[in-house]
Motif scaffolding. Structure first.
Motif, short mmCIF file in Angstrom:
data_model
loop_
_atom_site.label_atom_id
_atom_site.label_comp_id
_atom_site.label_asym_id
_atom_site.label_seq_id
_atom_site.Cartn_x
_atom_site.Cartn_y
_atom_site.Cartn_z
N MET A 76 0.84 -1.19 0.00
CA MET A 76 0.00 0.00 0.00
C MET A 76 0.88 1.25 0.00
SD MET A 76 -3.26 0.64 0.17
CE MET A 76 -4.24 2.08 0.39
N ALA A 77 0.61 2.14 -0.90
CA ALA A 77 1.41 3.36 -1.02
C ALA A 77 1.26 4.24 0.22
CB ALA A 77 0.99 4.14 -2.25
N LYS A 78 2.36 4.83 0.62
CA LYS A 78 2.34 5.76 1.73
C LYS A 78 1.60 7.03 1.32
CE LYS A 78 6.51 4.24 4.11
NZ LYS A 78 6.53 2.91 3.53
N LYS A 79 1.01 7.67 2.29
CA LYS A 79 0.27 8.90 2.07
C LYS A 79 1.06 10.08 2.62
CE LYS A 79 -3.25 6.84 0.23
NZ LYS A 79 -3.10 6.65 -1.19
N GLU A 80 0.50 11.25 2.43
CA GLU A 80 1.14 12.50 2.81
C GLU A 80 1.57 12.53 4.28
OE1 GLU A 80 0.00 17.23 2.40
OE2 GLU A 80 -1.54 15.72 2.06
N ASP A 81 0.70 12.11 5.20
CA ASP A 81 1.04 12.16 6.61
C ASP A 81 2.22 11.23 6.93
OD1 ASP A 81 -0.64 9.94 6.11
OD2 ASP A 81 -1.44 9.94 8.14
N GLU A 82 2.32 10.09 6.24
CA GLU A 82 3.44 9.18 6.46
C GLU A 82 4.74 9.78 5.90
OE1 GLU A 82 1.76 4.77 6.07
OE2 GLU A 82 0.93 6.15 4.55
N LEU A 83 4.64 10.51 4.80
CA LEU A 83 5.80 11.20 4.26
C LEU A 83 6.30 12.23 5.27
CD1 LEU A 83 7.77 12.20 2.02
CD2 LEU A 83 5.91 13.71 1.26
N PHE A 84 5.39 13.03 5.82
CA PHE A 84 5.80 14.06 6.78
C PHE A 84 6.40 13.43 8.04
CE2 PHE A 84 2.45 16.90 4.68
CZ PHE A 84 3.38 17.44 3.81
N ALA A 85 5.87 12.30 8.48
CA ALA A 85 6.44 11.61 9.64
C ALA A 85 7.85 11.10 9.32
CB ALA A 85 5.53 10.45 10.06
N PHE A 86 8.04 10.58 8.12
CA PHE A 86 9.36 10.11 7.68
C PHE A 86 10.36 11.27 7.68
CE2 PHE A 86 12.45 8.99 4.32
CZ PHE A 86 12.83 7.71 4.72
N LEU A 87 9.96 12.40 7.12
CA LEU A 87 10.83 13.57 7.09
C LEU A 87 11.15 14.06 8.51
CD1 LEU A 87 9.10 15.44 4.13
CD2 LEU A 87 11.44 14.52 4.12
N ALA A 88 10.15 14.08 9.38
CA ALA A 88 10.36 14.51 10.77
C ALA A 88 11.35 13.56 11.46
CB ALA A 88 9.03 14.56 11.52
N GLY A 89 11.24 12.27 11.17
CA GLY A 89 12.16 11.29 11.73
C GLY A 89 13.60 11.51 11.31
N LEU A 90 13.78 12.19 10.19
CA LEU A 90 15.12 12.53 9.70
C LEU A 90 15.55 13.93 10.16
CD1 LEU A 90 14.72 11.31 6.00
CD2 LEU A 90 16.01 10.17 7.83
N ASP A 91 14.72 14.58 10.99
CA ASP A 91 14.95 15.97 11.42
C ASP A 91 15.03 16.91 10.24
OD1 ASP A 91 14.86 15.61 14.20
OD2 ASP A 91 16.94 14.91 14.21
N ILE A 92 14.18 16.67 9.25
CA ILE A 92 14.10 17.54 8.09
C ILE A 92 12.86 18.41 8.23
CG2 ILE A 92 13.72 17.64 5.60
CD1 ILE A 92 15.41 15.10 5.33
N GLU A 93 13.10 19.72 8.24
CA GLU A 93 11.98 20.66 8.33
C GLU A 93 11.50 21.01 6.93
OE1 GLU A 93 12.42 24.11 10.78
OE2 GLU A 93 13.64 23.01 12.25
N VAL A 94 10.20 21.01 6.77
CA VAL A 94 9.58 21.40 5.51
C VAL A 94 8.42 22.34 5.82
CG1 VAL A 94 10.20 19.26 4.30
CG2 VAL A 94 8.00 19.41 5.48
N SER A 95 7.99 23.06 4.81
CA SER A 95 6.75 23.83 4.95
C SER A 95 5.87 23.44 3.77
CB SER A 95 7.01 25.33 4.98
OG SER A 95 7.56 25.76 3.76
N THR A 96 4.58 23.38 4.04
CA THR A 96 3.64 22.93 3.01
C THR A 96 2.51 23.94 2.88
OG1 THR A 96 4.18 20.62 3.43
CG2 THR A 96 2.08 21.05 2.34
N ARG A 97 2.19 24.21 1.64
CA ARG A 97 1.08 25.13 1.35
C ARG A 97 0.01 24.37 0.58
NH1 ARG A 97 0.54 31.13 -0.09
NH2 ARG A 97 -1.46 31.06 -1.15
N ARG A 98 -1.21 24.44 1.05
CA ARG A 98 -2.36 23.80 0.39
C ARG A 98 -2.86 24.71 -0.73
NH1 ARG A 98 -2.11 18.97 1.90
NH2 ARG A 98 -1.33 18.86 3.99
N HIS A 99 -3.38 24.10 -1.79
CA HIS A 99 -3.94 24.85 -2.91
C HIS A 99 -4.85 23.94 -3.71
CE1 HIS A 99 -0.85 22.64 -5.07
NE2 HIS A 99 0.09 23.25 -4.39
#
Length: 165
Positions: A1-24
Motif C-alpha cells: 500500500m502506497a504511503k500517504k502525505e502524513d506518512e511522508l511528513f512523519a518520515f521527514l520529521a524522523g530525519l529531522d528535516i523541516e519542511v513547509s507545506t502550502r495547500r492549494h
C-alpha cells in the motif's frame, strides 16, 4: 500500500528535516502551478517518469522551466535505449502517485529501489526546492541538501547531473 502525505511528513520529521507545506487547488501541469509564483519561494519542479526498452525506470526532476531533449536524455541517464513516459499503472505501483502528482517524494514508495532518480544540476543550485507531497493539492518546500538526504534515506542514490537544455 502506497504511503500517504502524513506518512511522508512523519518520515521527514524522523530525519529531522523541516519542511513547509502550502495547500492549494489541485495542480495538474506546470502552467497550473505557475499561478502560485511569488507565493512560494524557491525552485519549482517538473518531474518526468521515464522507462527504457528494458523496463528500467527513471525519475528525472528538473526546474519547471527546463527543457529536456527526450530523444537524447538516455545517453545522459544511463538508459539502455531511448526512453518513453512510464505508464500510469507503473507510476502508481512504483511511486504511489497518479499523473499530475509525480514527485521526487514518491521515492518513499519505491521500496524495491526500481526507480533511478536524476536531479538536474541547475535545479539543485536553488537553496529551496518545491515539490508535491504525494498529492497535487499541496506544495512542500524543502532545503536542497535535505532533499538529497531524504532521497538517500529512501535507499536511492541521487544522481545530480545536467540534463536540461
Amino acid at each position: 500500500m502506497a504511503k500517504k502525505e502524513d506518512e511522508l511528513f512523519a518520515f521527514l520529521a524522523g530525519l529531522d528535516i523541516e519542511v513547509s507545506t502550502r495547500r492549494h487547488a489541485p495542480l495538474f501541469t506546470v502552467a497550473d502551478s505557475q499561478a502560485l509564483r511569488g507565493e512560494i519561494a524557491g525552485g519549482h519542479t517538473k518531474n518526468l517518469f521515464l522507462k527504457d526498452k528494458k523496463d528500467n525506470f527513471f525519475l528525472v526532476t528538473v526546474d519547471e522551466e527546463a527543457e529536456v531533449d527526450l530523444k537524447q536524455i538516455h545517453h545522459l541517464i544511463g538508459a539502455s535505449s531511448r526512453v518513453s513516459f512510464g505508464k500510469p499503472e507503473k507510476l502508481m505501483e512504483l511511486l504511489g502517485v497518479v499523473p499530475g502528482a509525480v514527485t521526487v517524494f514518491g521515492l518513499i514508495n519505491d521500496s524495491e529501489k526500481q526507480v533511478k532518480v536524476v536531479l538536474d544540476a541547475p535545479l539543485m543550485e536553488n537553496s529551496v526546492i518545491n515539490a508535491h507531497p504525494l498529492t497535487n493539492e499541496a506544495t512542500t518546500s524543502i532545503a536542497s541538501d535535505d532533499l538529497v538526504r531524504f532521497i538517500e534515506a529512501t535507499g536511492h542514490e541521487p544522481v545530480i547531473l545536467k540534463v536540461s537544455a
